[in-house]
Design an enzyme around this catalytic site. Sequence first.
Site: not given
Length: 235
Positions: A61, A34, A63-65, A69
């Site tokens: 890792d 990781k 943790k996209l937000l 688009n």
Amino acid sequence: MGARERLIVGLDVPTIGEAERLVSTLGDDILFYKIGYQLVFAGGLEFARDLAASGKKIFLDMKLLDIDNTVASGVENIAKMGMSMLTLHAYPKAMKAAVEAAAGSGLCLLGVTVLTSMDADDLAEAGYSQDPHSLVLRRAGQARAAGMGGIVCSAEEAAAVREIVGPDMAIVTPGIRPDGSDKGDQKRVMTPFDALKAGATHLVVGRPIVKAPDPRDAARAILSEMVSALWPANR
């Protein structure tokens, strides 16, 4: 899938040099790593590509937000890098956009439900009325509906999550601590043996290996415990 394919070692170190030394020390015992923000911001994306090219599996890792688009564009680029897993927060629109962007790439998208460092008090402070267990189950259902490849949750919720997501989704569990290990900043933890018995498919282990006097011995001990949990099912 054996223990070696299920154990993910968190390269939670500040420099590429330290990461390279750890990977060298662990050798062929460890297949899966990781890589998170700490290493990415130290030049870790190129390192991740190199590891993947050498035959290792990489769990990125991030943790996209973000808006749909932006998430989709990021996932499209990551899907070209040879990574095996990628995390994003389990928000429905972001997950749906990511699934569409990753289609056909082989990249397993994981929805992060509730961080294992958070408990009910932390959620309340952040404005959530639900307890961790309820919120994890809700987000797991949303991840399944979005077509995600798996979710990230505490092993404490793994059995209940399996009932919601069905037999095929990955359940990746951080907060894994062998007996006698310091919890550190984790609040919802479980041993490797118990986590697999609870239904986790992959275990993320960082400090118990990375900070051990002999990381390879620590990794081998955890792998041995995992093998005992998988036997005789050999799942």
